[in-house]
Design an enzyme around this catalytic site. Structure first.
Site, PDB file in Angstrom:
ATOM      1  N   ARG A  97     -38.486  18.832  11.933  1.00  0.00           N
ATOM      2  CA  ARG A  97     -37.839  17.526  11.863  1.00  0.00           C
ATOM      3  C   ARG A  97     -36.567  17.690  11.034  1.00  0.00           C
ATOM      4  O   ARG A  97     -36.519  18.497  10.102  1.00  0.00           O
ATOM      5  CB  ARG A  97     -38.754  16.491  11.205  1.00  0.00           C
ATOM      6  CG  ARG A  97     -40.102  16.301  11.907  1.00  0.00           C
ATOM      7  CD  ARG A  97     -40.980  15.332  11.123  1.00  0.00           C
ATOM      8  NE  ARG A  97     -42.283  15.120  11.760  1.00  0.00           N
ATOM      9  CZ  ARG A  97     -43.378  15.808  11.481  1.00  0.00           C
ATOM     10  NH1 ARG A  97     -43.332  16.777  10.553  1.00  0.00           N
ATOM     11  NH2 ARG A  97     -44.514  15.560  12.098  1.00  0.00           N
ATOM     12  N   HIS A 198     -34.074  15.871  16.990  1.00  0.00           N
ATOM     13  CA  HIS A 198     -35.455  15.795  17.467  1.00  0.00           C
ATOM     14  C   HIS A 198     -35.585  16.293  18.904  1.00  0.00           C
ATOM     15  O   HIS A 198     -36.665  16.720  19.317  1.00  0.00           O
ATOM     16  CB  HIS A 198     -35.978  14.361  17.360  1.00  0.00           C
ATOM     17  CG  HIS A 198     -37.440  14.279  17.053  1.00  0.00           C
ATOM     18  ND1 HIS A 198     -37.970  14.619  15.823  1.00  0.00           N
ATOM     19  CD2 HIS A 198     -38.502  13.933  17.827  1.00  0.00           C
ATOM     20  CE1 HIS A 198     -39.279  14.466  15.850  1.00  0.00           C
ATOM     21  NE2 HIS A 198     -39.629  14.058  17.053  1.00  0.00           N
ATOM     22  N   ARG A 201     -36.513  19.844  18.640  1.00  0.00           N
ATOM     23  CA  ARG A 201     -37.933  19.958  18.259  1.00  0.00           C
ATOM     24  C   ARG A 201     -38.839  19.694  19.464  1.00  0.00           C
ATOM     25  O   ARG A 201     -39.781  20.452  19.724  1.00  0.00           O
ATOM     26  CB  ARG A 201     -38.219  18.964  17.134  1.00  0.00           C
ATOM     27  CG  ARG A 201     -39.691  18.788  16.755  1.00  0.00           C
ATOM     28  CD  ARG A 201     -39.776  17.799  15.597  1.00  0.00           C
ATOM     29  NE  ARG A 201     -41.097  17.225  15.433  1.00  0.00           N
ATOM     30  CZ  ARG A 201     -42.082  17.778  14.729  1.00  0.00           C
ATOM     31  NH1 ARG A 201     -41.897  18.947  14.150  1.00  0.00           N
ATOM     32  NH2 ARG A 201     -43.246  17.176  14.607  1.00  0.00           N
ATOM     33  N   HIS A 224     -48.189  18.383  13.130  1.00  0.00           N
ATOM     34  CA  HIS A 224     -48.879  17.155  13.522  1.00  0.00           C
ATOM     35  C   HIS A 224     -50.241  17.076  12.842  1.00  0.00           C
ATOM     36  O   HIS A 224     -51.020  18.030  12.891  1.00  0.00           O
ATOM     37  CB  HIS A 224     -49.067  17.107  15.041  1.00  0.00           C
ATOM     38  CG  HIS A 224     -47.797  16.859  15.787  1.00  0.00           C
ATOM     39  ND1 HIS A 224     -47.595  17.252  17.094  1.00  0.00           N
ATOM     40  CD2 HIS A 224     -46.638  16.255  15.406  1.00  0.00           C
ATOM     41  CE1 HIS A 224     -46.388  16.898  17.486  1.00  0.00           C
ATOM     42  NE2 HIS A 224     -45.789  16.291  16.481  1.00  0.00           N
ATOM     43  N   TYR A 233     -47.183  13.773  23.626  1.00  0.00           N
ATOM     44  CA  TYR A 233     -45.723  13.786  23.698  1.00  0.00           C
ATOM     45  C   TYR A 233     -45.104  15.127  24.094  1.00  0.00           C
ATOM     46  O   TYR A 233     -43.903  15.192  24.351  1.00  0.00           O
ATOM     47  CB  TYR A 233     -45.136  13.360  22.346  1.00  0.00           C
ATOM     48  CG  TYR A 233     -45.416  11.912  22.010  1.00  0.00           C
ATOM     49  CD1 TYR A 233     -44.658  10.891  22.568  1.00  0.00           C
ATOM     50  CD2 TYR A 233     -46.455  11.561  21.154  1.00  0.00           C
ATOM     51  CE1 TYR A 233     -44.915   9.561  22.272  1.00  0.00           C
ATOM     52  CE2 TYR A 233     -46.719  10.237  20.845  1.00  0.00           C
ATOM     53  CZ  TYR A 233     -45.950   9.240  21.408  1.00  0.00           C
ATOM     54  OH  TYR A 233     -46.210   7.926  21.113  1.00  0.00           O
TER      55      TYR A 233
END
Length: 274
Positions: A97, A198, A201, A224, A233
């Site tokens: 991030r 992002h 990522r 996560h 996602y």
């Protein structure tokens, strides 16, 4: 319920906005009912109003690997270009991030191995370690030699100089430099309309999944807390994978054949049945 539906259907507010407003109402009525018992029946009724379920939106990734390579190679071979290249490569290779990157100190970069190890403080102040590949490691080594000769462990890893002092680079500045390079690459390659930190990522996680990397390992790389987030996602198949799926188990479908005329007289003539 009528209030919720009015916000969504009449005021045309998005589900997320409606849910935020509904949460505010529930919180206030709950607060009021705790001080006036006569309001508790209303509070109970309002509490039963369900939130809108929001469909999970999959943000775009960089599908074209050549476009991704062009983006990461776009910064010039200058001192500043080296910094920008390190920023983008670390964001991508480390699946980081942007806030994790710009908050890193030199102490979080371990150069004692062939592959550089980065210690990252993620959401909830959870720490994880990421090992980047040899090419990214070489760029980091070069960057450290140019920008951190003194190896001050408390210095910001990625910085700008303001008033003669090193300051942590902001996430906004990182966003701006990625936009600058992606706009140039978009002239020759197919990139998403908007490329953000992002996006790099998401692209990293998605490409690893498509390459067959275990979902649990991807979840650890991305930091996560729940592997469900990774699955929801980052598990979109590529177009090539969709084509492969479409062609599986389809031997039962008839092949294309020339069509016979619908006219019976013409058909009899062709078959010599006249």
């Amino acid at each position: 319920m009528d209030y919720r539906n009015h916000l969504h259907k009449v005021d045309n507010l998005k589900a997320k906005t409606v849910n935020n407003k509904l949460a505010t109402v529930k919180s206030y009525v709950g607060y009021a009912s705790a001080r006036d018992v006569s309001l508790q029946q209303y509070a109970f009724s309002i509490e039963q109003v369900p939130y809108y379920s929001e469909p999970k939106e999959r943000k775009p990734v960089i599908e074209d690997v050549d476009a991704l390579a062009a983006l990461l190679h776009m910064p010039p071979n200058t001192r500043k270009g080296l910094r920008d290249k390190v920023i983008m490569c670390v964001l991508y290779d480390g699946g980081m991030r942007v806030d994790e990157l710009v908050s890193m100190d030199v102490r979080n970069v371990c150069l004692d191995y062939d592959n550089v190890k980065l210690r990252i403080h993620g959401k909830g102040n959870k720490e994880r370690c990421v090992i980047v590949d040899s090419k990214t490691s070489a760029l980091i080594q070069q960057y450290m030699g140019e920008f951190h000769l003194e190896r001050n462990r408390d210095a910001p890893f990625i910085y700008t100089v303001i008033g003669g002092k090193q300051k942590y680079m902001t996430a906004r500045n990182v966003q701006k430099l990625i936009k600058k390079y992606s706009d140039k690459v978009r002239e020759a390659y197919d990139l998403p309309e908007s490329v953000s930190p992002h996006t790099l990522r998401r692209t990293r996680g998605t490409l690893l999944y498509r390459d067959g990397v275990d979902l649990a390992a991807i979840s650890v790389l991305l930091g996560h807390a729940d592997m469900k987030t990774t699955r929801d996602y980052y598990t979109s198949p590529s177009l090539d994978q969709m084509r492969e799926i479409a062609n599986r188990r389809n031997s039962v479908i008839p092949e294309e054949e020339p069509l016979w005329p619908d006219d019976e007289d013409e058909l009899s003539r062709i078959l010599g049945l006249d």
